[in-house]
Structure formats: C-alpha cells, structure tokens
Write a protein that holds these residues in place. Structure first.
Motif, mmCIF file in Angstrom:
data_model
loop_
_atom_site.group_PDB
_atom_site.id
_atom_site.type_symbol
_atom_site.label_atom_id
_atom_site.label_comp_id
_atom_site.label_asym_id
_atom_site.label_seq_id
_atom_site.Cartn_x
_atom_site.Cartn_y
_atom_site.Cartn_z
ATOM 1 N N THR A 146 19.392 -23.749 60.874
ATOM 2 C CA THR A 146 19.929 -22.521 60.481
ATOM 3 C C THR A 146 20.010 -22.545 58.817
ATOM 4 N N ARG A 148 22.213 -20.037 57.389
ATOM 5 C CA ARG A 148 23.287 -19.590 57.068
ATOM 6 C C ARG A 148 24.296 -20.444 57.176
ATOM 7 N N VAL A 149 25.319 -20.638 56.201
ATOM 8 C CA VAL A 149 26.251 -21.706 56.276
ATOM 9 C C VAL A 149 27.478 -21.144 55.362
ATOM 10 N N ARG A 150 28.722 -21.641 56.262
ATOM 11 C CA ARG A 150 29.983 -21.344 55.479
ATOM 12 C C ARG A 150 30.473 -22.469 54.889
ATOM 13 N N ASN A 151 31.241 -21.914 53.827
ATOM 14 C CA ASN A 151 31.957 -23.049 53.067
ATOM 15 C C ASN A 151 32.908 -23.972 53.958
ATOM 16 N N GLN A 153 31.600 -26.272 55.961
ATOM 17 C CA GLN A 153 30.763 -26.791 57.247
ATOM 18 C C GLN A 153 29.747 -28.027 56.772
ATOM 19 N N ARG A 167 29.462 -32.099 53.146
ATOM 20 C CA ARG A 167 30.291 -30.911 53.458
ATOM 21 C C ARG A 167 29.876 -29.810 52.417
ATOM 22 N N GLN A 169 30.267 -26.562 50.054
ATOM 23 C CA GLN A 169 31.150 -25.663 49.294
ATOM 24 C C GLN A 169 30.367 -24.617 48.284
ATOM 25 N N ARG A 170 30.611 -23.487 48.234
ATOM 26 C CA ARG A 170 29.727 -22.564 47.305
ATOM 27 C C ARG A 170 30.823 -21.575 46.558
ATOM 28 N N LYS A 171 30.697 -21.471 45.320
ATOM 29 C CA LYS A 171 31.370 -20.495 44.392
ATOM 30 C C LYS A 171 30.318 -19.976 43.531
#
Length: 215
Positions: A146, A148-151, A153, A167, A169-171
C-alpha cells in the motif's frame, strides 16, 4: 549442468547451495572467500564466472548476492504458482520492482490472511536499525502492499535505488524515517524535491525466517 566442474568449482557451488538452503539467500564474494580460505574476493569472483560459463549458476549484476541457481529456477517454472504462499524477497536490485521474479528467493507456506491486513510478501531484514522493536537481522518482515500510510507505522520505503525499513513520520512536506536503534540517525526527506516511494507497511515478523510468526 552442461560441463563438469573442477573440484574447487564444485566446492564453491556446494557452499552456495548450502547457504541458500540454510539462510534463504546466496552468499557474497567475501563470504565465499572466507569459507574457501581464499585471500581475496577476486578468487571467488573467478570461480563464480567459471560456474556461470558452465551453466551451474546465473549471475545478476549490480548486487552483492546476485547469484541464482538455474536448476532451482527451472524447477520453480514447472510448478503451479503457490497462490496460498508468500514470496520471500531477498536482495532487491537497484531500481527494479520489489516483487520482480528475480528477487523471489523462495515461498513461505503461510497464507496471506495469516496477517492483518493480509500480507503480500515477506522481506528478509538486513541490518539492525530496527532491533529495539524486535525486527532483527535475518527476520522476515510481512508486508502489506500500500502507499497509504499513517504516522507511526513501520514502512518499507524506497529512496531512489535503496529500499529500507523504518518508522514513518510526516509533517507537511517533511517525512522522517526513524530507525529503532540509537546508533542510526533518522532519514529526513523533503517531498518537494526528494524522491520517496512507500512499498508497503509491516504487518508482522517471522523470527529468523524459521516460521515462528509474531503478529
């Protein structure tokens, strides 16, 4: 094999087969040199080229473990595709799709639905950058394909020609790929000009590739 091997070539071939059976991926030139008692990896390279000329192995350029056994490949081609098994991805060649046929070392007899969400493949872990959450060298990471990823994961990310497990992390435009090991610095990616592709998310671990699954 079309042509007979010398004793030294046979020894190298037997070591390659043994390594692939025990670890699931082929040895490097340096590992062959150590096992055979050679002073330089160049000696291993010469034997590998001779084995390739004789049809015993197939070499894939651009990767340190780019050795394939035509006998095993031919056997795999004659078998029906293992729909209920997961492909194990070993070394990933630069710039090529992660599920390319030449990357599949073998199949694991676990159904995709064993993991939630379902796994699409198993990726053999290199290094210790994720050791503090129990993802160790030689483990198999179950991956759900996928983008589509969340912070927070665990992701399999491609940075140009490199594939890494970190891991996420996005901002805003800034993505940080965080190692779970204090010895490794985070990887900073600016999406405005740095290439980043998410190949999937980690959904489980098989310890040491021996079939003991950790969901």
């Amino acid at each position: 094999m079309a042509r007979p091997l010398t004793q030294r070539q046979q020894n190298v071939y037997d070591f390659i087969v043994k390594t692939m059976q025990e670890l699931g991926y082929p040895p490097t030139r340096a590992e062959i040199s150590r096992a055979m008692g050679y002073r330089s990896p160049n000696a291993a390279e010469e034997h590998l080229r001779a084995l390739e000329r004789k049809g015993a192995i197939r070499m894939i350029s651009g990767t340190s473990r780019g050795i394939r056994l035509p006998a095993q490949e031919a056997e795999a081609e004659t078998e029906e595709a293992p729909a209920r098994q997961l492909p194990i991805i070993g070394e990933v060649a630069a710039g090529s799709p992660i599920l390319a046929a030449e990357h599949i070392d073998r199949y694991c007899p676990l159904p995709p639905e064993y993991f939630t969400p379902r796994a699409d493949y198993l990726l053999r872990v290199r290094g210790l950058s994720m050791k503090e959450i129990g993802i160790l060298e030689g483990d198999l990471l179950a991956v759900h394909r996928t983008d589509r990823v969340r912070n927070g994961q665990i992701v399999v990310a491609r940075l140009e020609d490199e594939v890494t497990v970190k891991r996420f992390q996005r901002k805003g435009h800034q993505v940080t790929l965080v190692a779970e090991n204090a010895d490794f610095a985070p990887i900073e990616v600016d999406l405005r000009h740095d290439p980043l592709e998410i190949e999937g998310i980690g959904v489980g671990v098989i310890r040491g590739g021996n079939g003991q699954a950790l969901s």
